[in-house]
Design a protein around this motif. Sequence first.
Motif, PDB file in Angstrom:
ATOM      1  N   ASN A 152       0.829  -1.208   0.000  1.00 39.69           N
ATOM      2  CA  ASN A 152       0.000   0.000   0.000  1.00 39.69           C
ATOM      3  C   ASN A 152       0.864   1.260   0.000  1.00 39.69           C
ATOM      4  O   ASN A 152       0.531   2.248  -0.653  1.00 39.69           O
ATOM      5  N   ALA A 153       1.975   1.229   0.709  1.00 38.88           N
ATOM      6  CA  ALA A 153       2.875   2.383   0.738  1.00 38.88           C
ATOM      7  C   ALA A 153       3.490   2.614  -0.641  1.00 38.88           C
ATOM      8  O   ALA A 153       3.605   3.756  -1.090  1.00 38.88           O
ATOM      9  N   LEU A 154       3.870   1.540  -1.325  1.00 40.41           N
ATOM     10  CA  LEU A 154       4.429   1.682  -2.663  1.00 40.41           C
ATOM     11  C   LEU A 154       3.395   2.220  -3.639  1.00 40.41           C
ATOM     12  O   LEU A 154       3.691   3.063  -4.486  1.00 40.41           O
ATOM     13  N   LYS A 155       2.156   1.749  -3.519  1.00 43.14           N
ATOM     14  CA  LYS A 155       1.095   2.255  -4.387  1.00 43.14           C
ATOM     15  C   LYS A 155       0.864   3.739  -4.141  1.00 43.14           C
ATOM     16  O   LYS A 155       0.693   4.515  -5.076  1.00 43.14           O
ATOM     17  N   MET A 156       0.874   4.148  -2.895  1.00 43.85           N
ATOM     18  CA  MET A 156       0.650   5.551  -2.561  1.00 43.85           C
ATOM     19  C   MET A 156       1.800   6.410  -3.073  1.00 43.85           C
ATOM     20  O   MET A 156       1.589   7.511  -3.578  1.00 43.85           O
ATOM     21  N   GLU A 157       3.026   5.905  -2.959  1.00 41.73           N
ATOM     22  CA  GLU A 157       4.190   6.640  -3.458  1.00 41.73           C
ATOM     23  C   GLU A 157       4.094   6.822  -4.972  1.00 41.73           C
ATOM     24  O   GLU A 157       4.340   7.916  -5.491  1.00 41.73           O
ATOM     25  N   ASP A 158       3.719   5.764  -5.688  1.00 40.54           N
ATOM     26  CA  ASP A 158       3.555   5.857  -7.140  1.00 40.54           C
ATOM     27  C   ASP A 158       2.451   6.847  -7.484  1.00 40.54           C
ATOM     28  O   ASP A 158       2.579   7.635  -8.416  1.00 40.54           O
ATOM     29  N   PHE A 159       1.360   6.815  -6.729  1.00 41.91           N
ATOM     30  CA  PHE A 159       0.244   7.736  -6.969  1.00 41.91           C
ATOM     31  C   PHE A 159       0.691   9.177  -6.778  1.00 41.91           C
ATOM     32  O   PHE A 159       0.390  10.045  -7.603  1.00 41.91           O
ATOM     33  N   CYS A 160       1.415   9.450  -5.722  1.00 42.42           N
ATOM     34  CA  CYS A 160       1.874  10.814  -5.458  1.00 42.42           C
ATOM     35  C   CYS A 160       2.861  11.270  -6.528  1.00 42.42           C
ATOM     36  O   CYS A 160       2.827  12.415  -6.967  1.00 42.42           O
ATOM     37  N   ARG A 161       3.740  10.391  -6.945  1.00 45.37           N
ATOM     38  CA  ARG A 161       4.723  10.730  -7.966  1.00 45.37           C
ATOM     39  C   ARG A 161       4.012  11.029  -9.286  1.00 45.37           C
ATOM     40  O   ARG A 161       4.327  12.009  -9.953  1.00 45.37           O
ATOM     41  N   ASP A 162       3.050  10.203  -9.666  1.00 44.53           N
ATOM     42  CA  ASP A 162       2.312  10.437 -10.894  1.00 44.53           C
ATOM     43  C   ASP A 162       1.546  11.751 -10.820  1.00 44.53           C
ATOM     44  O   ASP A 162       1.505  12.504 -11.780  1.00 44.53           O
ATOM     45  N   THR A 163       0.969  12.023  -9.697  1.00 44.95           N
ATOM     46  CA  THR A 163       0.215  13.253  -9.536  1.00 44.95           C
ATOM     47  C   THR A 163       1.142  14.455  -9.664  1.00 44.95           C
ATOM     48  O   THR A 163       0.817  15.429 -10.338  1.00 44.95           O
TER      49      THR A 163
END
Length: 63
Positions: free
Chosen positions: A24-35
Amino acid sequence: MFNEYEAYQLIKLRQEDVESKAQNALKMEDFCRDTLFQKVVKKFTSKRQLTTVKTNCDCVCCF
């Protein structure tokens, strides 16, 4: 107290919990980076304007 099987089950549950939180932390990091990347691209494209050349005559040089 706990027997071996109960201890094993607790360790297994804890490991699954840790792995789930890590995913979940990796998914959130990817989401923030994409954003953030999308924000940068949006700012760049909004500042950049396309220039077009308008021709007013019908001569050969304008075609």
